[in-house]
Motif scaffolding. Sequence first.
Motif, PDB file in Angstrom:
ATOM      1  N   GLY A   1       7.791  -9.024  -7.522  1.00 44.20           N
ATOM      2  CA  GLY A   1       7.110 -10.309  -7.551  1.00 44.20           C
ATOM      3  C   GLY A   1       6.589 -10.760  -6.199  1.00 44.20           C
ATOM      4  N   LEU A   2       7.369 -10.531  -5.121  1.00 45.96           N
ATOM      5  CA  LEU A   2       6.997 -11.048  -3.804  1.00 45.96           C
ATOM      6  C   LEU A   2       6.187 -10.067  -2.961  1.00 45.96           C
ATOM      7  N   VAL A   3       6.270  -8.792  -3.288  1.00 38.01           N
ATOM      8  CA  VAL A   3       5.566  -7.787  -2.488  1.00 38.01           C
ATOM      9  C   VAL A   3       4.420  -7.124  -3.253  1.00 38.01           C
ATOM     10  N   MET A   4       4.668  -6.702  -4.470  1.00 37.73           N
ATOM     11  CA  MET A   4       3.699  -5.872  -5.186  1.00 37.73           C
ATOM     12  C   MET A   4       2.505  -6.649  -5.743  1.00 37.73           C
ATOM     13  N   ASN A   5       2.655  -7.961  -5.910  1.00 34.60           N
ATOM     14  CA  ASN A   5       1.527  -8.793  -6.368  1.00 34.60           C
ATOM     15  C   ASN A   5       0.882  -8.227  -7.637  1.00 34.60           C
ATOM     16  N   LYS A   6       1.730  -7.867  -8.594  1.00 37.22           N
ATOM     17  CA  LYS A   6       1.327  -7.374  -9.914  1.00 37.22           C
ATOM     18  C   LYS A   6       0.762  -5.950  -9.907  1.00 37.22           C
ATOM     19  N   GLU A   7       0.756  -5.293  -8.732  1.00 41.55           N
ATOM     20  CA  GLU A   7       0.345  -3.889  -8.691  1.00 41.55           C
ATOM     21  C   GLU A   7       1.535  -2.997  -9.008  1.00 41.55           C
ATOM     22  N   LYS A   8       1.278  -1.853  -9.629  1.00 42.30           N
ATOM     23  CA  LYS A   8       2.354  -0.972 -10.065  1.00 42.30           C
ATOM     24  C   LYS A   8       2.832  -0.048  -8.949  1.00 42.30           C
ATOM     25  N   ILE A   9       4.129   0.185  -8.928  1.00 39.67           N
ATOM     26  CA  ILE A   9       4.699   1.156  -7.997  1.00 39.67           C
ATOM     27  C   ILE A   9       4.273   2.555  -8.423  1.00 39.67           C
ATOM     28  N   ASN A  10       3.876   3.360  -7.452  1.00 41.65           N
ATOM     29  CA  ASN A  10       3.377   4.703  -7.717  1.00 41.65           C
ATOM     30  C   ASN A  10       4.427   5.576  -8.400  1.00 41.65           C
ATOM     31  N   ASN A  11       3.975   6.475  -9.229  1.00 42.83           N
ATOM     32  CA  ASN A  11       4.882   7.350  -9.983  1.00 42.83           C
ATOM     33  C   ASN A  11       5.701   8.281  -9.100  1.00 42.83           C
TER      34      ASN A  11
ATOM     35  N   ILE B   1       5.662   9.836   3.820  1.00 42.30           N
ATOM     36  CA  ILE B   1       6.517   8.702   3.448  1.00 42.30           C
ATOM     37  C   ILE B   1       7.180   9.000   2.115  1.00 42.30           C
ATOM     38  N   ILE B   2       8.484   8.833   2.091  1.00 46.58           N
ATOM     39  CA  ILE B   2       9.239   8.989   0.842  1.00 46.58           C
ATOM     40  C   ILE B   2       9.695   7.596   0.416  1.00 46.58           C
ATOM     41  N   MET B   3       9.078   7.065  -0.617  1.00 41.91           N
ATOM     42  CA  MET B   3       9.404   5.696  -1.039  1.00 41.91           C
ATOM     43  C   MET B   3      10.532   5.691  -2.055  1.00 41.91           C
ATOM     44  N   ILE B   4      11.510   4.847  -1.779  1.00 36.57           N
ATOM     45  CA  ILE B   4      12.670   4.705  -2.655  1.00 36.57           C
ATOM     46  C   ILE B   4      12.652   3.287  -3.224  1.00 36.57           C
ATOM     47  N   SER B   5      12.877   3.166  -4.506  1.00 39.98           N
ATOM     48  CA  SER B   5      12.878   1.857  -5.158  1.00 39.98           C
ATOM     49  C   SER B   5      14.157   1.671  -5.966  1.00 39.98           C
TER      50      SER B   5
ATOM     51  N   ASP C   1       0.823  -1.216   0.000  1.00 42.08           N
ATOM     52  CA  ASP C   1       0.000   0.000   0.000  1.00 42.08           C
ATOM     53  C   ASP C   1       0.855   1.263   0.000  1.00 42.08           C
ATOM     54  N   VAL C   2       2.023   1.198   0.635  1.00 43.03           N
ATOM     55  CA  VAL C   2       2.944   2.336   0.597  1.00 43.03           C
ATOM     56  C   VAL C   2       3.436   2.552  -0.830  1.00 43.03           C
ATOM     57  N   TYR C   3       3.866   1.471  -1.465  1.00 43.97           N
ATOM     58  CA  TYR C   3       4.474   1.607  -2.795  1.00 43.97           C
ATOM     59  C   TYR C   3       3.466   1.823  -3.920  1.00 43.97           C
ATOM     60  N   THR C   4       2.194   1.539  -3.669  1.00 46.48           N
ATOM     61  CA  THR C   4       1.169   1.881  -4.668  1.00 46.48           C
ATOM     62  C   THR C   4       0.639   3.286  -4.439  1.00 46.48           C
ATOM     63  N   GLY C   5       0.998   3.883  -3.299  1.00 48.10           N
ATOM     64  CA  GLY C   5       0.557   5.238  -2.996  1.00 48.10           C
ATOM     65  C   GLY C   5      -0.711   5.317  -2.170  1.00 48.10           C
ATOM     66  N   LYS C   6      -1.225   4.183  -1.702  1.00 47.47           N
ATOM     67  CA  LYS C   6      -2.443   4.188  -0.889  1.00 47.47           C
ATOM     68  C   LYS C   6      -2.162   4.715   0.519  1.00 47.47           C
ATOM     69  N   ILE C   7      -0.985   4.450   1.046  1.00 45.67           N
ATOM     70  CA  ILE C   7      -0.563   4.977   2.346  1.00 45.67           C
ATOM     71  C   ILE C   7       0.577   5.952   2.092  1.00 45.67           C
ATOM     72  N   THR C   8       0.401   7.176   2.559  1.00 43.55           N
ATOM     73  CA  THR C   8       1.390   8.221   2.244  1.00 43.55           C
ATOM     74  C   THR C   8       1.993   8.876   3.474  1.00 43.55           C
ATOM     75  N   ASN C   9       1.505   8.504   4.682  1.00 42.33           N
ATOM     76  CA  ASN C   9       2.006   9.132   5.904  1.00 42.33           C
ATOM     77  C   ASN C   9       2.327   8.064   6.936  1.00 42.33           C
ATOM     78  N   TRP C  10       3.433   8.266   7.648  1.00 42.22           N
ATOM     79  CA  TRP C  10       3.862   7.279   8.641  1.00 42.22           C
ATOM     80  C   TRP C  10       2.870   7.130   9.790  1.00 42.22           C
ATOM     81  N   LYS C  11       2.037   8.140  10.034  1.00 40.07           N
ATOM     82  CA  LYS C  11       1.071   8.042  11.136  1.00 40.07           C
ATOM     83  C   LYS C  11       0.057   6.921  10.882  1.00 40.07           C
TER      84      LYS C  11
END
Length: 276
Positions: free
Chosen positions: A163-173, A146-150, A127-137
Motif C-alpha cells: 500500500g505505501l510503496v507499490m502504489n497499486k503496481e504488482k511485485i515482479n514474478n 538485485i535479488i528482491m525478497i518479499s 522500480d526494483v520490486y516491479t522489475g524495472k531496476i534489476t542491477n545495483w549499479k
Amino acid sequence: MKMTKVLLAMVCALILGVSASADEKIVVEGSSTVGPIAKAFAEYLMEKDKSLNITVNESGSGNGAQALIDNQCQVADMSRFMKPKEYQAAVANSVMPTATAIAMDGIAMIVHPSNPVKDLKIEQIRDVYTGKITNWKDLGGPDMPIIMISRDSSSGTYETFEGLVMNKEKINNSAEYVGSNGQMRARIQSTKGAIGYVGLGFVDKTVKAVTVNNIPATTKTIATGVYPIARALFMFTNGYPKPGSNVHKFITLYLTDDGQSIIERIGFIPVTYYNE
C-alpha cells in the motif's frame, strides 16, 4: 431436597471452574511482527500468575484475523487493520472485532552489510520490486544483480509495503517470498545482492537498513510520521474484553510502564511515545 441443593452447587462450581479455566488460557494468533511483543507480554504475565496459559502463534496477520473470525483465538495480532471483508465475515459469525493499537512500527528496507548503497527513494524501491531496476549499479551500487525478497501475501507487513510503496503496481514474478520477518532477515544476511523489508524490531547489526527518501527509520521519525513507511500494530479481540479479565490484562499491558519498556526493548515504539 438436600441432594438437589448439593447437585446444584456442584453444577455451579463446575460451570465457574470451566469459566475460570477458559479465561486462564489465552490463544494469540497472527502477525510475526507483533509476535515478539505478544510473546514478551505472555512471559511477563505468566511469570506473575503461574496459573495463566498463553500460547502465541505467528502465522501472519491474515491468519490471525481468520482465527478470530472462527473463534479459534482470543487475540489476533495484526500489523495492519482489518479489511472490510474480514469484518463482514466476523459479524456473520457473531464476532465483533475490536482493535487495540499497542505500538508503532516502521518498515525498514534492508540489504547485505557489504552493500554500499545508503539511501533509496520510494520510487526506486518500487522500480526494483516491479522489475524495472534489476542491477545495483543503477542505484549507485556495484555491478551486481538485485535479488528482491518479499513477505508472503498473508502478511500485514506485505500489505503495508504494497500500500505505501507499490502504489497499486504488482511485485515482479521473480521475487522470492518468505513467511516471517526472521526468515527475511536471514535471507538478507546470507545474500550480498538481496533487498528486503522488515519491521523495525528486526533490524540488527547482521543487516544494513538504508534510509528511505534520506530519512532513517528511527523512533522519532516513525512516531512523528516523518518516515514514509510506517504503521500501527494491533491486537484484535472479539468485543472489548471485560476489565480485570486476563485477556484485558494482556491487551492493555502496553499502557503500563513495564509494557512500554518491553515494547521499547524489543525495538518498537510505544503509542505513548513523547519526544520533548
